[in-house]
Design a protein around this motif. Structure first.
Motif, PDB file in Angstrom:
ATOM      1  N   ARG A  16       4.254  -0.937  -4.329  1.00 45.35           N
ATOM      2  CA  ARG A  16       3.374  -1.268  -5.444  1.00 45.35           C
ATOM      3  C   ARG A  16       4.108  -1.214  -6.771  1.00 45.35           C
ATOM      4  NH1 ARG A  16      -0.691   3.275  -6.243  1.00 45.35           N
ATOM      5  NH2 ARG A  16       1.185   4.179  -7.123  1.00 45.35           N
ATOM      6  N   TYR A  56       0.814  -1.208   0.000  1.00 45.16           N
ATOM      7  CA  TYR A  56       0.000   0.000   0.000  1.00 45.16           C
ATOM      8  C   TYR A  56       0.848   1.258   0.000  1.00 45.16           C
ATOM      9  CZ  TYR A  56      -4.310  -2.615   0.804  1.00 45.16           C
ATOM     10  OH  TYR A  56      -5.393  -3.439   0.694  1.00 45.16           O
ATOM     11  N   ILE A  75      -8.281  -7.273   6.828  1.00 47.97           N
ATOM     12  CA  ILE A  75      -8.681  -6.571   8.043  1.00 47.97           C
ATOM     13  C   ILE A  75     -10.124  -6.106   7.944  1.00 47.97           C
ATOM     14  CG2 ILE A  75      -8.189  -4.602   9.494  1.00 47.97           C
ATOM     15  CD1 ILE A  75      -5.377  -4.986   9.110  1.00 47.97           C
ATOM     16  N   ALA A  76     -10.553  -5.755   6.736  1.00 45.82           N
ATOM     17  CA  ALA A  76     -11.937  -5.305   6.597  1.00 45.82           C
ATOM     18  C   ALA A  76     -12.893  -6.439   6.954  1.00 45.82           C
ATOM     19  CB  ALA A  76     -12.174  -4.817   5.174  1.00 45.82           C
ATOM     20  N   CYS A 101     -12.875  -7.081  10.699  1.00 47.91           N
ATOM     21  CA  CYS A 101     -13.707  -6.122  11.424  1.00 47.91           C
ATOM     22  C   CYS A 101     -15.168  -6.432  11.239  1.00 47.91           C
ATOM     23  CB  CYS A 101     -13.428  -4.702  10.934  1.00 47.91           C
ATOM     24  SG  CYS A 101     -11.846  -4.090  11.427  1.00 47.91           S
ATOM     25  N   GLY A 152      -5.643  -8.207   0.703  1.00 53.89           N
ATOM     26  CA  GLY A 152      -5.916  -6.862   1.163  1.00 53.89           C
ATOM     27  C   GLY A 152      -7.196  -6.719   1.970  1.00 53.89           C
ATOM     28  N   MET A 153      -8.172  -7.560   1.679  1.00 49.19           N
ATOM     29  CA  MET A 153      -9.456  -7.377   2.347  1.00 49.19           C
ATOM     30  C   MET A 153      -9.451  -7.924   3.756  1.00 49.19           C
ATOM     31  SD  MET A 153     -12.032  -6.135   0.667  1.00 49.19           S
ATOM     32  CE  MET A 153     -13.546  -7.056   0.795  1.00 49.19           C
ATOM     33  N   ARG A 185       2.544  -4.781   5.012  1.00 47.46           N
ATOM     34  CA  ARG A 185       1.941  -3.587   5.619  1.00 47.46           C
ATOM     35  C   ARG A 185       2.916  -2.773   6.440  1.00 47.46           C
ATOM     36  NH1 ARG A 185      -3.760  -4.118   5.701  1.00 47.46           N
ATOM     37  NH2 ARG A 185      -3.615  -1.965   6.365  1.00 47.46           N
ATOM     38  N   TYR A 215      -4.183   5.532  -2.131  1.00 41.26           N
ATOM     39  CA  TYR A 215      -2.975   6.087  -1.541  1.00 41.26           C
ATOM     40  C   TYR A 215      -2.085   6.510  -2.680  1.00 41.26           C
ATOM     41  CZ  TYR A 215      -1.621   1.383  -2.788  1.00 41.26           C
ATOM     42  OH  TYR A 215      -1.424   0.226  -3.473  1.00 41.26           O
ATOM     43  N   ILE A 225     -17.867  -7.040  14.192  1.00 42.79           N
ATOM     44  CA  ILE A 225     -19.088  -6.267  14.403  1.00 42.79           C
ATOM     45  C   ILE A 225     -20.287  -7.204  14.511  1.00 42.79           C
ATOM     46  CG2 ILE A 225     -20.656  -4.610  13.363  1.00 42.79           C
ATOM     47  CD1 ILE A 225     -18.374  -3.191  12.189  1.00 42.79           C
ATOM     48  N   MET A 263      -8.136   1.585   1.393  1.00 41.38           N
ATOM     49  CA  MET A 263      -6.762   1.266   1.018  1.00 41.38           C
ATOM     50  C   MET A 263      -6.738   0.148   0.002  1.00 41.38           C
ATOM     51  SD  MET A 263      -3.922   1.883   3.595  1.00 41.38           S
ATOM     52  CE  MET A 263      -4.164   1.032   5.107  1.00 41.38           C
ATOM     53  N   TRP A 264      -7.627  -0.789   0.178  1.00 38.24           N
ATOM     54  CA  TRP A 264      -7.670  -1.928  -0.743  1.00 38.24           C
ATOM     55  C   TRP A 264      -8.024  -1.455  -2.139  1.00 38.24           C
ATOM     56  CZ3 TRP A 264     -12.324  -4.493  -2.611  1.00 38.24           C
ATOM     57  CH2 TRP A 264     -12.074  -5.706  -3.253  1.00 38.24           C
ATOM     58  N   ALA A 309     -15.933  -0.561  12.650  1.00 38.98           N
ATOM     59  CA  ALA A 309     -16.495   0.018  11.428  1.00 38.98           C
ATOM     60  C   ALA A 309     -15.520   1.014  10.829  1.00 38.98           C
ATOM     61  CB  ALA A 309     -17.826   0.700  11.738  1.00 38.98           C
ATOM     62  N   GLU A 343      -9.705   0.422   5.736  1.00 38.12           N
ATOM     63  CA  GLU A 343      -9.067  -0.688   5.053  1.00 38.12           C
ATOM     64  C   GLU A 343      -9.631  -0.887   3.653  1.00 38.12           C
ATOM     65  OE1 GLU A 343      -6.657  -2.864   5.720  1.00 38.12           O
ATOM     66  OE2 GLU A 343      -6.159  -1.556   7.389  1.00 38.12           O
ATOM     67  N   LEU A 344     -10.952  -0.798   3.523  1.00 36.26           N
ATOM     68  CA  LEU A 344     -11.551  -0.952   2.207  1.00 36.26           C
ATOM     69  C   LEU A 344     -11.030   0.116   1.252  1.00 36.26           C
ATOM     70  CD1 LEU A 344     -15.217  -1.934   2.996  1.00 36.26           C
ATOM     71  CD2 LEU A 344     -13.567  -3.193   1.670  1.00 36.26           C
ATOM     72  N   VAL A 348     -12.225   1.158  11.172  1.00 43.47           N
ATOM     73  CA  VAL A 348     -11.077   0.474  10.585  1.00 43.47           C
ATOM     74  C   VAL A 348     -11.462  -0.212   9.287  1.00 43.47           C
ATOM     75  CG1 VAL A 348      -9.454  -1.404  10.920  1.00 43.47           C
ATOM     76  CG2 VAL A 348      -9.917   0.139  12.772  1.00 43.47           C
ATOM     77  N   ALA A 349     -12.659  -0.834   9.268  1.00 43.85           N
ATOM     78  CA  ALA A 349     -13.080  -1.531   8.052  1.00 43.85           C
ATOM     79  C   ALA A 349     -13.186  -0.555   6.886  1.00 43.85           C
ATOM     80  CB  ALA A 349     -14.416  -2.227   8.299  1.00 43.85           C
TER      81      ALA A 349
END
Lengths: 445, 338, 288
Positions: free
Chosen positions: A61, A56, B302-303, B306, B299-300, A97, C111, B310, C106-107, C97, C103-104, C99-100
């Motif tokens: 990248r 990232y 951590i999403a 989470c 990449g997904m 990361r 950046y 939840i 960034m995915w 929520a 993260e999404l 963080v999610a």
């Protein structure tokens, strides 16, 4: 209540099952060599290259993109000759990361170790981004014994750690510069500024990390030895988001030159915009990715004109007419990925490292780590970043500014308006790549 | 809101075996003994075998899970005393740095640095948090949230103790399964001793402090001293986890104070069921391997992690352990009303 | 002089970060740890509207603010209503929520330097010898305007009064017919909308990246705690203290110490006066 519980149970089972299945699948089915090249006549088992880096960040990248480009080229020619057969490269990636400040180094180490234990790479390229992680990974690599060709992290602490036990750490190499190299290039550019334009007061601002400290340390020493007046020498925390105190200091101290070293796009971007906003009448020089990247004019604006940046090594994002290999590499990159690499640093090293590895494998005639390491030490490769040879005592590539046929080189360029009034990046130092001279902005005369 | 008439109600009864296994009658037959012992023996047995059985990578994951488990246990202990902490990373980091510094500057072996780090870490944490022990609720949580961040930035800024680079090449633990075993054993000891402690008189006073501290004060018990003791115990547990991690990875850096180490134990305890230490342990045993298994998703990861968190917190607010416990001891039926 | 100017601008920016957080907490007692994520989500949505759908800025920005407000409402209604009152669960849900979301983003590749919002107006002017760009002036103006508008809203409109009613005493408000579920959701919606408004004016000053989300959250927490968790005047004073503290620390001690200021401020305030400078939670909730 029952339904809800059943629902979570289902979801958890689904996710766990999915992840377990996909992991199992990764081990069974070989990944297609990234993206399918033209008909390779390969017979042998693939040689596995691991790329554990921070995906990232622009460096990670684009480094991965450069590696994939190189692998594709090599595989298209049939692969690497090992013994009687030709074997293709296969790239396996993991996102450590470590470019994000919130990631604990242990976490990154776990990701790296997972790659090592599960994919069993024969060698690793690109490697860690964060200096802390590079040093921590040295022990990991020494434990598992495979060559690592680092192409991002610039900290000189690598050499220091290496010298504490060269036999243990012999598997580690650095194919790119360390931060003292761009420091040296900047110092020479400052010499030109002093000689041609009689500039003499300077304000230095740098990111509070080891590589930037080394970088700016070199510049500072040079300034002190050459009669520059130091208006200030400030370190900003890596997550800083407000540079107005420093810019104010530069302005009030009447600094004629501001030297800035930063790598994360965030802080550098804010700095660039603040520099423009505060209308500081000083010449900007240093390593500020947003101001040096190809897309700088779009992001920062036309105020990038006259700013001077160092790109290390050559070929990272600026095609140099006098070094045709850089033009070639960047054209191939653009053709495949539709845009030039973003950051003005280290991309060409990633590209070169794959070829260096291929040559070493062919020289060693084996994939065994110790033989491979001995072969790597003998590297003498003319690549995009210059001629790469390793310093035997520190396993780092040798860079200087005298001759691209002898060592690796970097370049210093300035944004100038061409005849049509478009802003382009003109290389100004060293002489063997320069296409123009440094210009002084009109508001400084 | 629309009115709904209840047509069914849930009827919960203790299972027969539970009633039969009460007090002395537990030793009446093997079935009752097994009923009581199995839920305790099975995890113990499993944890004792796993370090031998698992491969290299998953062995490391087990160690990691135990480290997080220790942090979750220390969180749960503090929560049982009414101290809601969001800064487990603080304990972890202090223990890690003490062990790391002793190992780096004096070259002492882990056998010496770890006990010193545990006890010293506990003392230091209790001392540093004692000025704010009067705070309650969200305020204490805020301080604990900020403290590790402050320490991390201080280390980065002043460059002490290795600064941004960290201290590396420290002395490792003995090779092989011994290292993993140490943490597994300590983990199990902690679960069982905390569970025991909270049911003894000492623990009862702690729980009373959580429920109504003014009542405890009026019983002439110095609640601040008790709270500081709780901080010491929890701090020592966290510090041990930190010291262990330092020697296991042979590295300590400012990222030991990362937010990740504060939030995950809380999530583990919430998932497993706060209040019972077994819940915190269970939660971390689920969450850490899940997080590692999800690495396959790239990449997904951590999403999704989470998202799972939840959903579990909303759908099962009492925690998995309470739910399992209830299912184990009771059965439910829907009974018509009226 | 420049210390004064830049200190003020920094303080106003901090106040902008905090106002949404503080509003939500004051009304429904919910510490919204997803605050920073909503901030960045606005940036991303404006950027996408501008660069992928090619909408003009004047549509993209307000649309994003409204969208984020609705998003906040939905989050409260769907997720948080079920765990209302359980502080631990609320914390985990909002934090996860946040963080999610980051993260999404960034995915999706959010950046790098091309993720930058354009300035409203280029150029600047001089105030007392200090060059100040128009964008920062706009930020300052927006901050002041927002405070005034908020005051008027909270004192003179029905919803605003309902907000205050719920903040003061939820049970009584219920008995007068103010539905706490609905008002709670609205409070998160407003808090999110305020966060996104702050994003609209402040984000063009730099480059966007998910890491900013965490930073904004910490600053919002710092200012809210120092000033007192549900007092608007406290928040303003708190933001000025931290803002000036940061700029002064950078100037006189060293820029490395800039980030230490808000963290130390929180700890000191909590140790000495936990309710914050102007906090109204002086009741026995905080210390014995």
């Amino acid at each position: 209540m029952k339904n809800r519980v059943f629902l979570i149970f289902l979801i958890t089972v689904f996710v766990l099952g999915f992840s377990v299945l996909s992991e199992a699948q990764k081990e069974k089915a070989p990944e297609k060599p990234s993206p399918a090249p033209a008909k390779p006549a390969v017979m042998g088992k693939p040689i596995i290259i691991g790329v554990p880096t921070s995906l990232y960040t622009p460096f990670g990248r684009d480094g991965l993109k450069a590696v994939n480009l190189a692998v594709e080229e090599i595989n298209a020619k049939g692969g690497v000759s090992l013994g009687r057969e030709k074997r293709p490269f296969k790239v396996v990636v993991t996102d450590t990361r470590d470019g994000e400040p919130a990631t604990p180094t242990h976490d990154a180490l776990m990701a790296y170790e997972k790659l090592i234990l599960e994919q069993k790479p024969h060698a690793v390229v690109v490697g860690p981004f964060r200096s802390e992680f590079l040093i921590a990974s040295m022990d990991l690599v020494a434990k598992h014994k495979f060559p690592q060709l680092g192409t991002i992290a610039q900290t000189p602490a690598f050499q220091k750690q290496f010298k504490t036990d060269p036999e243990k750490y012999k598997y580690l190499f650095r194919v790119t510069t360390d931060s003292t190299v761009p420091g040296m290039y900047l110092s020479r550019s400052l010499d030109i500024l002093k000689k041609d334009f009689k500039l003499e007061s300077i304000y230095v601002l740098y990111q509070d990390t080891l590589w930037a400290q080394a970088f700016s340390g070199v510049v500072r020493k040079h300034c002190q030895e050459n009669g520059w007046k130091e208006v200030g020498y400030d370190a900003y925390a890596a997550g800083a988001s407000d540079f107005s105190p420093g810019l104010t200091k530069a302005k009030e101290g009447k600094a004629q030159v501001i030297a800035m070293m930063w790598d994360v796009p965030l802080g550098a971007g804010i700095f660039a915009k603040q520099y423009v906003a505060m209308q500081v009448p000083a010449l900007l020089i240093g390593f500020i990715p947003p101001m040096a990247a190809p897309a700088a004019v779009k992001t920062v604006g036309s105020e990038v004109e006259y700013s001077i940046a160092v790109e290390f090594p050559v070929g990272a994002s600026l095609p140099l007419k006098k070094l045709p290999k850089t033009v070639e590499f960047l054209e191939k990159f653009k053709r495949k990925y539709k845009e030039l690499p973003e950051a003005p640093a280290v991309n060409s090293s990633a590209y070169d490292s794959v070829f260096i590895l291929a040559r070493a494998i062919e020289r060693a005639g084996s994939l065994e780590s110790d033989k491979l390491v001995a072969a790597l030490e003998q590297t003498d490769y003319k690549g995009v970043s210059g001629r790469i040879k390793f310093n035997k005592e520190t396993h780092t590539a040798i860079f200087s500014d005298k001759d691209p046929n002898e060592t690796g080189v970097a370049v210093v360029f300035q944004w100038q308006k061409d005849k049509k009034g478009q802003l382009i990046r003109v290389p100004v130092y060293p002489d063997f790549v320069a296409e123009g001279k440094i210009l002084l902005p009109p508001w400084m005369k | 809101m629309v009115e709904a008439e209840a047509r069914y109600r849930k009827k919960r009864l203790d299972r027969g075996i539970k009633v039969r296994a009460d007090t002395i009658f537990a030793i009446a037959s093997y079935k009752e003994i097994l009923y009581l012992i199995l839920p305790r023996a099975l995890p113990v047995f499993g944890l004792l075998i796993l370090p031998f059985v698992l491969t290299d990578y998953w062995g490391k994951v087990l160690v990691y899970a135990c480290v997080y488990g220790l942090l979750a246990l220390s969180w749960d202990f503090l929560a049982s005393c009414g101290l809601f902490s969001l800064g487990q990373a603080f304990f972890l980091g202090i223990g890690a740095y003490i062990a790391g510094a002793l190992s780096y500057y004096f070259h002492w072996s882990p056998a010496i640095t770890m006990p010193i780090a545990t006890l010293g870490g506990g003392v230091l944490c209790a001392a540093l948090l004692s000025p704010v022990v009067r705070l309650r609720g969200v305020y204490f949580a805020m301080v604990t949230l900020m403290l590790p961040m402050l320490l991390m930035k201080m280390i980065e800024t002043t460059g002490l103790l290795g600064g941004a680079q960290g201290l590396s090449a420290l002395k490792p633990l003995p090779k092989g399964w011994i290292g993993g075993y140490i943490v597994v054993l300590v983990f199990m000891t902690c679960i069982f001793s905390f569970r025991r402690l909270i049911n003894e008189d000492y623990g009862l006073v702690m729980k009373a402090i959580r429920d109504d501290d003014r009542a405890v004060m009026s019983a002439a018990i110095n609640i601040y001293w008790r709270k500081i003791q709780a901080l010491f115990l929890a701090g020592a547990t966290g510090a041990f986890a930190g010291a262990f991690m330092t020697h296991h990875y042979q590295f300590v850096g400012m990222s030991t104070f990362a937010l990740d180490y504060s939030i995950l134990p809380v999530a583990a305890a919430a998932l497993g069921g706060p209040g019972t230490f077994a819940g915190a342990a269970l939660g971390s045993m689920i969450l850490v391997p899940l997080s590692e298994a999800l690495r396959a998703l790239g990449g997904m990861r951590i999403a999704i992690y989470c998202g799972i968190l939840i959903i579990s917190v909303i759908a099962l607010p009492e925690g998995i352990f309470h739910y399992l416990e209830r299912k184990y001891h009771q059965f439910e039926r829907l009974v018509r009303v009226g | 002089m420049s210390l004064l100017v830049y200190g003020t601008i920094t303080s106003i920016i901090l106040a902008l970060y905090t106002v949404g957080f503080s509003l939500t907490y004051g009304i429904s007692g919910l510490a919204n740890f997803a605050h920073g994520a909503l901030y960045i989500l606005t940036g991303y949505s404006i950027w996408s509207f501008l660069n992928q759908l090619h909408l003009p800025y004047l549509i993209a920005a307000p649309l994003s603010v409204i969208l984020i407000g609705i998003f906040g409402f939905v989050v409260y209604w769907v997720l948080l209503l079920r765990v209302r009152g359980v502080a631990l669960a609320e914390l985990i849900v909002t934090f996860a929520a946040g963080v999610a979301i980051l993260e999404l983003l960034m995915w999706k590749g959010f950046y790098g330097i091309q993720y930058s919002l354009p300035l409203f107006v280029r150029g600047g002017m001089k105030i007392g010898g200090v060059a100040l760009d128009y964008q920062r002036l706009i930020v300052a103006g927006t901050g002041l305007l927002l405070v005034v508008l908020l005051y008027l809203f909270v004192h003179h409109t029905r919803i605003g009064l309902a907000f205050r009613g719920m903040a003061q005493n939820e049970r009584t408000a219920l008995s007068v017919g103010i539905e706490s579920d609905w008002i709670g959701s609205l409070s998160l919606a407003f808090g999110s909308a305020l966060a996104s408004l702050a994003a609209v004016v402040v984000l063009p000053l730099g480059i966007m990246e998910s890491a900013i989300g965490y930073e904004v959250l910490i600053y919002a927490l710092a200012v809210a705690i120092v000033g007192g968790l549900e007092s608007t005047s406290g928040m303003i004073v708190g933001s000025f203290m931290i803002g000036f503290g940061q700029v002064a620390a950078a100037r006189y001690i060293g820029p490395k110490w800039m980030i230490i200021v808000p963290l130390t401020a929180i700890i000191l305030v909590l140790a000495i006066k936990p309710s914050g400078l102007f906090g109204q939670f002086k009741e026995l909730e905080e210390r014995i």
